[in-house]
Every structure is written in structure tokens, then in C-alpha cells.
Enzyme design. Structure first.
Site, PDB file in Angstrom:
ATOM      1  N   HIS A 156      37.214  40.906  41.724  1.00 24.25           N
ATOM      2  CA  HIS A 156      37.958  39.808  42.339  1.00 24.25           C
ATOM      3  C   HIS A 156      39.457  39.898  41.975  1.00 24.25           C
ATOM      4  O   HIS A 156      39.978  39.040  41.251  1.00 24.25           O
ATOM      5  CB  HIS A 156      37.354  38.486  41.844  1.00 24.25           C
ATOM      6  N   GLU A 260      39.846  42.088  47.400  1.00 26.42           N
ATOM      7  CA  GLU A 260      38.689  42.218  46.516  1.00 26.42           C
ATOM      8  C   GLU A 260      37.648  43.199  47.060  1.00 26.42           C
ATOM      9  O   GLU A 260      36.877  42.855  47.963  1.00 26.42           O
ATOM     10  CB  GLU A 260      38.048  40.843  46.348  1.00 26.42           C
TER      11      GLU A 260
HETATM   12  O1  TA6 Z   1      36.750  35.644  46.868  1.00 25.88           O
HETATM   13  C1  TA6 Z   1      37.033  34.534  47.654  1.00 25.88           C
HETATM   14  C2  TA6 Z   1      36.232  33.357  47.147  1.00 25.88           C
HETATM   15  O2  TA6 Z   1      34.853  33.525  47.370  1.00 25.88           O
HETATM   16  C3  TA6 Z   1      36.775  32.094  47.805  1.00 25.88           C
HETATM   17  O3  TA6 Z   1      35.844  31.557  48.715  1.00 25.88           O
HETATM   18  C4  TA6 Z   1      37.056  31.161  46.624  1.00 25.88           C
HETATM   19  O4  TA6 Z   1      35.902  30.406  46.307  1.00 25.88           O
HETATM   20  C5  TA6 Z   1      37.411  32.188  45.551  1.00 25.88           C
HETATM   21  O5  TA6 Z   1      36.423  33.199  45.721  1.00 25.88           O
HETATM   22  C6  TA6 Z   1      37.513  31.657  44.147  1.00 25.88           C
HETATM   23  O6  TA6 Z   1      36.249  31.248  43.676  1.00 25.88           O
HETATM   24  P1  TA6 Z   1      36.185  30.624  42.180  1.00 25.88           P
HETATM   25  O7  TA6 Z   1      34.725  30.387  41.941  1.00 25.88           O
HETATM   26  O8  TA6 Z   1      36.783  31.635  41.250  1.00 25.88           O
HETATM   27  O9  TA6 Z   1      37.033  29.371  42.243  1.00 25.88           O
END
Ligand code: TA6
Length: 286
Positions: A156, A260
């Protein structure tokens, strides 16, 4: 032949490992989630890290490169994006060789993981920094159980940018994507360079091995390469969502983009004793 070993020092602070190539090139990894929290390349920070990130209470670090396993996205069995990014990993080894510094982290099933996902597994995560090849993050998953299991996984990555209004991402044109801001409907990308203005949350399917992110720090470009990770998620929460996240700087959205690499559209199926690796490489070009 005289081999000159580039200097590379390792320094450990509480729960953190620093890999120093030299004064201008280093990476810091936090044992909480084996999260890369800083990547200095050419003397500049290349990753976004929210100043209000919590580093505690089971909340993933807001920034850097969180490791998503065994579930990308919402999860009936546990927290969103799984338990790997909110687990304390162990430092397994550190290595200096051929002008590269690397550290290996390990996470195996434990009471906490088994309560959510009752499988025996071993995760090995190698973080390597080098002047020529940038920053490499490689996750190896081994099924150490007697039964098959399946998962999704993703790195991520929060890249630091000059201005989210102008940052663009290449090599997504004509690809199908799931738009999480439009009820998860599927669309086809029409732009040769993707913009993130007003926020974006898309899962691009079967993307090319590299994406270029233009408009990173001081006008640089970051080339995101991947192996074993067929999909690419692009995310920027924009103003309102950033404001509503206590661990996200209110204006932080202006200085970041998440690109990501992941295996998230299909599920990885791993037979007992089988191992699969998933790798991301980041290189800064002018
Ligand atoms: O990677 C994108 C995502 O899935 C978004 O939908 C948003 O939820 C982000 O991840 C961050 O998620 P988190 O659980 O770290 O707040």
C-alpha cells in the site's frame, strides 16, 4: 581486482531498522507491520507519512508502505486490509552486499492471526535499498498448513508528490478498473495519464509491469515496477475524507498519491508447503 564495498550501515532504534547507504540514501522500517516509513533517495524523502499517524492501538501506520495480507479491503474475519500491517514482525537478518543494504522481516501465524484466519503461514519480507535499483520490497508467502488457503495481498505505497492536483500516472489507459467511488462499478480507463483531482479509489485490473508517477518530489518521476502483483490500486482520499480520518493530516492529500501493486482482483490459492513471492520496486528518475 579491488572491490570497493559501498558504505552501508545498519542502525536499530526501538522497533525501527534503518538501512543507510550513505547520507543521501537510506530507508527506515518500523517493526509494526514491517512498514517502510521513510525512503530517502538523493537526499529527499520520497514517501508520504502523515504527521498524525498513530503507530499504536492496532491502527496501521498512515503512510509509507503498509503490507496488506491476507485480505485487501473490508474483511469479515478481521480488520480491513488484514492483520499483517498491524502485527509486530521480527527482524530476521540484515545484509550488506554489492552496494545494497537489505533487511529481512518475518511474521508467522500466532494466536492473534489464528483467531481471525486459522491457517499456518510464514511471511518473509525483504526490504532492499541500492543506488542503482532504488527500493525493493519483496513479500514471500508460504503455506505451512496441511490445508490449502487463499488470500489477497498488496503493497500500500504512499508516494510523496509536489501537488496532487498535477500528479499523473501512466500505463493504465484502456485497462478495466473497479471504481470504489462509483458503487464498485467497472469502467475502462480512457486517459493516457491518470489524474487524481477531487479524489480517486480505483482497482486497475491486470496492469503492465511498470507505472510511471509524474510530479513526485521536486518534479521527479517514480517508476513503480512489480512482479507477481497483477493489479494496481490508485487512491487519494482528497479533502473531505482526509479531514474525516484522525490519522490523516487535513492537507496531507495534497502531497500524496497511493499507487499500490496488488494481487486483489483474483485470489491467490496456495497449496500446503507452496510458496509465492510478490515484489515491488521503486526507482526515482529526474
Ligand atoms: O487502497 C485503497 C483503500 O482500499 C481505500 O479504499 C482506503 O480505504 C485506503 O485503502 C485506506 O484504508 P485504511 O484502512 O488504511 O484507512
Amino acid at each position: 581486482m579491488l572491490y570497493v564495498m559501498e558504505a552501508c550501515t545498519m542502525a536499530d532504534e526501538v522497533d525501527m531498522v534503518t538501512l543507510n547507504l550513505d547520507d543521501d540514501n537510506r530507508v527506515v522500517i518500523h517493526m509494526f507491520g514491517a512498514t517502510v516509513i521513510s525512503w530517502i533517495c538523493g537526499g529527499k524523502e520520497r514517501l508520504f507519512l502523515s504527521s498524525t499517524s498513530l503507530f499504536e492501538n492496532g491502527k496501521a501506520i498512515r503512510g509509507g508502505i503498509p503490507v496488506v495480507f491476507p485480505q485487501f479491503g473490508p474483511w469479515k474475519l478481521g480488520p480491513q486490509h488484514g492483520f499483517a500491517r498491524i502485527s509486530m514482525w521480527d527482524l530476521y537478518s540484515k545484509k550488506i552486499a554489492d552496494g545494497r543494504c537489505s533487511a529481512r522481516f518475518i511474521l508467522i501465524n500466532n494466536e492473534i492471526s489464528e483467531a481471525m484466519w486459522n491457517y499456518k503461514f510464514k511471511l518473509i519480507y525483504d526490504v532492499t535499498i541500492s543506488k542503482t535499483n532504488g527500493l525493493s520490497c519483496s513479500l514471500s508467502v508460504t503455506n505451512q498448513d496441511s490445508k490449502v488457503f487463499d488470500f489477497t495481498t498488496l503493497l500500500h505505497t504512499y508516494l510523496k508528490v509536489d501537488d496532487a492536483e498535477t500528479v499523473t500516472v501512466s500505463n493504465l489507459q484502456s485497462l478495466k478498473y473497479i471504481d470504489k467511488l462509483k458503487n464498485g462499478e467497472e469502467f475502462t480507463e480512457s486517459d493516457s495519464l491518470l489524474k487524481v483531482v477531487n479524489g480517486i479509489d480505483r482497482i486497475y485490473k491486470s496492469t503492465p509491469a511498470t507505472q510511471e508517477v509524474f510530479g513526485c518530489v521536486d518534479g521527479s518521476t517514480v517508476i513503480v515496477s512489480k512482479n507477481g502483483l497483477p493489479d494496481t490500486v490508485v487512491w487519494n482520499p482528497w479533502a473531505e475524507k482526509a479531514r474525516n480520518m484522525s490519522d490523516f493530516d487535513d492537507d496531507g492529500y495534497k502531497k500524496m498519491i497511493c499507487v499500490e501493486p496488488g494481487f486483489v482482483v483474483e485470489r491467490v490459492i496456495l497449496q500446503p508447503q507452496e510458496e509465492r513471492s510478490f515484489t515491488q520496486n521503486l526507482v526515482v528518475t529526474k
